[in-house]
Design an enzyme around this catalytic site. Sequence first.
Site, short mmCIF file in Angstrom:
data_model
loop_
_atom_site.label_atom_id
_atom_site.label_comp_id
_atom_site.label_asym_id
_atom_site.label_seq_id
_atom_site.Cartn_x
_atom_site.Cartn_y
_atom_site.Cartn_z
N ARG A 7 -36.39 35.91 36.13
CA ARG A 7 -35.87 34.67 36.65
C ARG A 7 -34.90 34.33 35.53
O ARG A 7 -34.88 34.27 34.40
CB ARG A 7 -36.98 33.51 36.36
CG ARG A 7 -38.17 33.53 37.36
CD ARG A 7 -38.90 32.26 37.61
NE ARG A 7 -40.04 32.43 38.42
CZ ARG A 7 -40.12 31.95 39.70
NH1 ARG A 7 -38.87 31.01 39.99
NH2 ARG A 7 -41.06 32.13 40.41
N HIS A 15 -48.12 -6.15 42.17
CA HIS A 15 -48.27 -4.77 42.81
C HIS A 15 -49.28 -3.97 43.03
O HIS A 15 -49.18 -2.55 43.00
CB HIS A 15 -47.16 -3.94 41.83
CG HIS A 15 -46.15 -4.69 41.15
ND1 HIS A 15 -44.84 -5.08 41.92
CD2 HIS A 15 -45.80 -5.31 39.88
CE1 HIS A 15 -43.97 -5.76 41.12
NE2 HIS A 15 -44.49 -5.98 40.01
N ARG A 30 -43.16 0.33 40.73
CA ARG A 30 -41.86 0.83 41.27
C ARG A 30 -41.87 1.68 42.57
O ARG A 30 -40.95 1.97 43.23
CB ARG A 30 -41.20 1.82 40.10
CG ARG A 30 -40.85 1.15 38.81
CD ARG A 30 -39.98 2.23 37.86
NE ARG A 30 -38.68 2.45 38.60
CZ ARG A 30 -38.12 3.37 37.97
NH1 ARG A 30 -38.38 3.74 36.62
NH2 ARG A 30 -36.79 3.69 38.37
N PRO A 72 -47.11 9.81 34.82
CA PRO A 72 -48.29 10.75 34.29
C PRO A 72 -48.00 12.21 34.75
O PRO A 72 -47.48 12.62 35.62
CB PRO A 72 -49.33 9.96 35.31
CG PRO A 72 -48.63 8.94 35.74
CD PRO A 72 -47.31 9.11 35.62
N GLU A 73 -48.45 13.16 33.63
CA GLU A 73 -48.71 14.54 33.90
C GLU A 73 -50.08 15.16 34.02
O GLU A 73 -50.82 14.24 34.21
CB GLU A 73 -47.60 15.26 32.68
CG GLU A 73 -46.42 14.66 32.53
CD GLU A 73 -45.47 15.39 31.57
OE1 GLU A 73 -45.84 16.41 30.99
OE2 GLU A 73 -44.75 14.56 30.90
#
Length: 285
Positions: A161, A93, A117, A2-3
């Site tokens: 950068r 889980h 996980r 998820p972002e």
Amino acid sequence: MPELPEVETVRRGLAERVVGRRVTNVDVGRERTVRRTSAREVIDGLTDATFLDARRRGKYLLLPLDTGDTVMVHLRMTGQLLLAPLGAVRPPHTHVAMTLTEQTGGSQEELWFVDPRTFGEVVVFDPDHVAVELPELARLGVDPLADVLTVPALRGLLAGRRSRMKPLLLDQHVIAGIGNIYADEILHAARIHPERVASTLSMLNVARLHDAMHRILEDSVRAGGSTLGDNQYVDLMGSGGSYQHDHRVYGRAGLRCLTCGRGVVHRIVSAGRSTHFCSWCQRRP
Ligand SMILES: [Zn+2]
């Protein structure tokens, strides 16, 4: 994983369905989920506490409590927060389960943290000591939606950068919340090659990047985020998002670009991450 748009969608669900409710019971099944502190600290920190707000910074969910502490939830790879009726069978889980008082006119429910996980985390921390208790949260970069990120500020972040654009967008200490899917989609919409060096961007490039970042993240939030074929990401009520149907390059290697119709979507590995771009829209300068 998820972002920003997916975590924001979960946050909105929490704001609507969980804020204002009190936790009456907490079960912790898997110690790894609460590894930052301990099962005891999470149980003691949450029991009888009421959720005051639901906030987000980058991919971090932050839920202030009436005790003065804040709950941090990070979904990482496979974490899910799910709301279910009290008494429903917990899925495999389920590492943390909180019983919530009834919503006005509703019934008691449980808030589950499910994570096959187990990279995800649930932490109860003191926001006055964030630098010690959650140092990476204190060092998080600017959030494109939760903060105000202007074009000059973005230009300032990129100036000087030597990093390439793909890894730079993934660097949570520079800009918080963007992961592999949205980095590829944003760079494609801005017509910037993923291996372009940040300091070489023109003012026009930066303006296009700024526009693409805000437009794509906001569109994805409106669509409830992206749920890929593994159905790993779902919102608080267990529903998937639909922004995956709007992906222009992510997961489309070998196919013709949907934007220009001339280039082909290439897949390369950039800084260890699978990266998609259009050979025509994102030519190297
Ligand atoms: Zn193209």
